[in-house]
Design an enzyme around this catalytic site. Structure first.
Site, PDB file in Angstrom:
ATOM      1  N   GLU A 149      -5.901  12.856   0.573  1.00 35.33           N
ATOM      2  CA  GLU A 149      -5.071  12.078  -0.305  1.00 35.33           C
ATOM      3  C   GLU A 149      -4.096  12.816  -1.091  1.00 35.33           C
ATOM      4  O   GLU A 149      -3.009  13.103  -1.147  1.00 35.33           O
ATOM      5  CB  GLU A 149      -5.774  11.189  -1.207  1.00 35.33           C
ATOM      6  CG  GLU A 149      -6.196   9.876  -0.469  1.00 35.33           C
ATOM      7  CD  GLU A 149      -7.246   8.858  -1.396  1.00 35.33           C
ATOM      8  OE1 GLU A 149      -6.508   8.075  -1.839  1.00 35.33           O
ATOM      9  OE2 GLU A 149      -8.164   9.272  -1.706  1.00 35.33           O
TER      10      GLU A 149
ATOM     11  N   HIS B 191       4.240   2.446  16.056  1.00 39.07           N
ATOM     12  CA  HIS B 191       4.344   1.443  15.069  1.00 39.07           C
ATOM     13  C   HIS B 191       3.199   1.231  14.481  1.00 39.07           C
ATOM     14  O   HIS B 191       2.953  -0.373  13.952  1.00 39.07           O
ATOM     15  CB  HIS B 191       5.140   0.149  15.539  1.00 39.07           C
ATOM     16  CG  HIS B 191       6.299   0.278  16.498  1.00 39.07           C
ATOM     17  ND1 HIS B 191       7.433   0.494  15.858  1.00 39.07           N
ATOM     18  CD2 HIS B 191       6.344   0.881  17.807  1.00 39.07           C
ATOM     19  CE1 HIS B 191       8.303   0.580  16.709  1.00 39.07           C
ATOM     20  NE2 HIS B 191       7.704   0.936  17.940  1.00 39.07           N
TER      21      HIS B 191
ATOM     22  N   SER C  52     -16.499   6.718  -6.931  1.00 41.10           N
ATOM     23  CA  SER C  52     -15.795   6.005  -8.083  1.00 41.10           C
ATOM     24  C   SER C  52     -16.728   6.036  -9.406  1.00 41.10           C
ATOM     25  O   SER C  52     -17.905   5.750  -9.119  1.00 41.10           O
ATOM     26  CB  SER C  52     -15.499   4.632  -7.536  1.00 41.10           C
ATOM     27  OG  SER C  52     -15.002   3.850  -8.167  1.00 41.10           O
TER      28      SER C  52
ATOM     29  N   LYS D 216     -18.340   3.324  -3.499  1.00 39.91           N
ATOM     30  CA  LYS D 216     -17.049   4.134  -2.935  1.00 39.91           C
ATOM     31  C   LYS D 216     -17.197   5.437  -2.295  1.00 39.91           C
ATOM     32  O   LYS D 216     -18.096   6.068  -3.062  1.00 39.91           O
ATOM     33  CB  LYS D 216     -15.962   4.070  -4.027  1.00 39.91           C
ATOM     34  CG  LYS D 216     -15.215   2.760  -4.364  1.00 39.91           C
ATOM     35  CD  LYS D 216     -14.625   2.121  -3.301  1.00 39.91           C
ATOM     36  CE  LYS D 216     -13.385   2.844  -2.852  1.00 39.91           C
ATOM     37  NZ  LYS D 216     -12.284   2.678  -3.737  1.00 39.91           N
TER      38      LYS D 216
END
Ligand code: ARG
Length: 457
Positions: A290, A156, A277, A283
């Site tokens: 992804e 979980h 970024s 970043k």
């Protein structure tokens, strides 16, 4: 330009129809398979004395010349010639003249396209098995380096029990192993030869389907010519196995995204596999995992797309079936590129072992082991579970971890507790103690790692 099938027609094809129905824009991807299939076919025609040796040689040499032009990028395909099969035939006719017209004896584009597609899917299936093996190699390299690295295991996404990082990684080894087995198994069916099925009913020529089967290294011929030209199960299977591969890629990608976040800080992906970024200078984004996660969608889409194309089709060939190819090509591109990135990305990632350990040292994931401790001393596990639940609550309220409590505090909950409880709670011991087959205990993980290495060698 006159069509190869133009005899029966009195009018030119509408330009828009030509554009819309052509497949050459994408099936040129099958050019090598098409030429390979044609060479096998024409060799068989000669072996069966349907054409002469001289004719065969002219055609084979002509096809080789076309192949050479293709390799040099000298060939221009045309929409007027609809698909790769007729484009190649036209190029052959230009090369060797009318004798080229004998190539299509006893054959239809329907068994031809099925043959090409079988050859293509076979090649790509073998490619995927190799690429998956590379990913497995990376996993084994990291697992070998981390047989002592302890991290939280989750259920979980809540800390559950500590595990070895090697154990966690090797879980993916086995997923990819099963994927490889599925691809291997599918080859049994990919290796059925449709060549010689003709348009749908076979042919009047005394052909030898076993000959072309052998030449193209298939393992058996389709026993039914109608099935041979209308079967695309092998493509569905390829897409289905590939979808499952993407599921696995997506799951490990999700872990990499999580682990590399500021919240986890368990790993750092190599700069070569991240991007920045345009506005936030700090970043470092895990774009590759992804995107791998994101690209799973199109592969599933390709599977559902082909299933849907096939579901209402009567026997035998229908033009709908031309829609079988682009989804497979797209899937190959997506998987091939993805697996080629996943392997080095896994191999080069930095693992922050200290952060992983800090995480297990500051949680309650050793609670099961206190319950086991009392159970070993004779308390039924259910009762022990209840007692430990209370101890955990007590510790949380005191803002302490289980290792911080004193023996006196433990004894207040149950007199069975002794000094040895503290060594049992050490995360290192917690992991080591899980020595059941397939468990995360060091001995078991060593065994598992050896099995993995044996499979790769
Ligand atoms: N381009 C076609 C396809 O990809 C080849 C087979 C065409 N056969 C036919 N009878 N129109 O399916």
């Amino acid at each position: 330009m006159s069509k190869l099938w133009g005899g029966r027609f009195t009018k030119q094809t509408d330009k828009l129809v030509e554009e819309y129905t052509a497949s050459i824009q994408f099936d040129q991807n099958l050019v090598h398979e098409d030429i390979e299939g044609s060479i096998a076919h024409v060799s068989m025609l000669e072996a069966c004395q349907i054409i002469t040796k001289e004719e065969k040689e002219k055609i084979v040499n002509g096809l080789a010349a076309v192949q050479k032009k293709v390799d040099k990028g000298e060939v221009e395909y045309s929409v007027e010639n609809e698909d790769i099969h007729m484009n190649i035939e036209k190029l052959l006719l230009d090369e060797i003249g009318t004798v080229g017209g004998k190539l299509h004896t006893g054959r239809s584009r329907n068994d031809q396209v099925a043959t090409d597609f079988h050859l293509y899917v076979r090649k790509q299936t073998e490619n995927m098995i190799e690429l998956l093996t590379e990913v497995q190699r990376s996993i084994v390299i990291q697992a070998e380096a981390h047989t002592d690295t302890i991290m939280p295991g989750y259920t979980h996404l809540q800390r559950a029990q500590p595990v070895l990082f090697a154990h966690h990684l090797l879980a993916y080894f086995w997923m990819f192993e099963r994927d490889k087995q599925r691809y291997e198994d599918s080859l049994k069916r990919v290796n059925w030869s449709p060549l010689g099925a003709g348009a749908l009913a076979g042919t009047t020529f005394p052909i030898d389907r076993e000959y072309t089967k052998e030449a193209l290294e298939f393992t058996q011929i389709y026993p039914n010519s109608m099935d041979a030209v209308s079967d695309r199960d092998f493509a569905v299977e390829f897409l289905s196995i590939s979808s499952l591969v993407m599921t696995h890629i997506s799951r490990i990608s999700e872990e990499l995204v999580n682990w590399s976040s500021q919240e986890f800080q368990f790993i750092e992906l190599d700069d070569a596999f991240c991007t920045g970024s345009s506005i936030m200078p700090q970043k470092k984004n895990p774009d590759v995992p992804e995107l791998l996660r994101g690209k799973t969608g199109r592969v599933y889409g390709n599977l559902v797309g082909l299933l849907t194309v096939l579901k209402g089709l009567p026997l035998a060939y229908n033009k709908d079936m031309q829609e079988d190819k682009e989804g497979v090509f797209d899937t190959v591109k997506t998987l091939d590129g993805g697996l080629r990135l996943l392997a080095p990305m896994l191999k080069t990632m930095q693992v922050h072992t200290d952060n992983m350990y800090k995480a297990v040292a500051h949680d309650y994931s050793n609670a099961t082991d206190i319950a086991d401790y009392l159970a070993v001393k004779g308390l039924p596990f259910r009762e022990a579970h209840e007692v430990i639940g209370k101890i955990v609550l007590y510790a949380i309220q005191k803002d302490q971890f289980l290792l911080d409590l004193t023996l006196d505090e433990y004894k207040q909950f149950n007199p069975l507790f002794e000094e040895d409880i503290f060594e049992k709670l050490d995360p290192k011991h917690v992991v080591k103690a899980r020595n059941s087959a397939g468990g995360t205990g060091h001995k078991q993980v060593e065994k598992q790692l050896q099995m993995a290495k044996d499979l790769l060698s």
